[in-house]
Design a protein around this motif. Sequence first.
Motif, mmCIF file in Angstrom:
data_model
loop_
_atom_site.group_PDB
_atom_site.id
_atom_site.type_symbol
_atom_site.label_atom_id
_atom_site.label_comp_id
_atom_site.label_asym_id
_atom_site.label_seq_id
_atom_site.Cartn_x
_atom_site.Cartn_y
_atom_site.Cartn_z
ATOM 1 N N GLN A 30 3.668 2.603 1.372
ATOM 2 C CA GLN A 30 2.339 3.030 0.931
ATOM 3 C C GLN A 30 2.312 3.317 -0.565
ATOM 4 N N GLY A 34 5.819 -3.396 5.686
ATOM 5 C CA GLY A 34 4.438 -3.381 6.141
ATOM 6 C C GLY A 34 3.627 -4.426 5.412
ATOM 7 N N ARG A 46 7.841 3.903 5.660
ATOM 8 C CA ARG A 46 6.381 3.754 5.640
ATOM 9 C C ARG A 46 5.781 4.427 4.411
ATOM 10 N N GLU A 47 6.308 5.588 4.061
ATOM 11 C CA GLU A 47 5.802 6.288 2.881
ATOM 12 C C GLU A 47 6.106 5.497 1.609
#
Length: 114
Positions: free
Chosen positions: A46, A104, A42-43
Amino acid sequence: MNQRGFTLLEVLVALAIVAFMAVGVSQVIGQRLDIAGVAQARERAQLCARELQARWQVEGLTASQGELSQGGERCYWRLEGAGGPLGGQRLALYADAALGRALGDWPIHAGAQP
């Protein structure tokens, strides 16, 4: 009669207790590793999305897909039509070139650069 040491039954019960504890601890460790992997992915997603946004604002990129290198790992992106009421698109990020492992996606609204 003087008893020395443990009986076989006591040893078996102690081993069973240790085995149950080891299984429980290994499950907790496995869950923690899974959570850390998801957080890391997820990091990375982003960071890739932020870099893409900066590139679109500065360089005015017009491509609909590509790849980035972020932290020594690659992330692959693609703009997909959303067909929503605002006519926006979605920025989809992937961990592999085959676009199979999704990291994502983010909405991009009409009139706004990603």
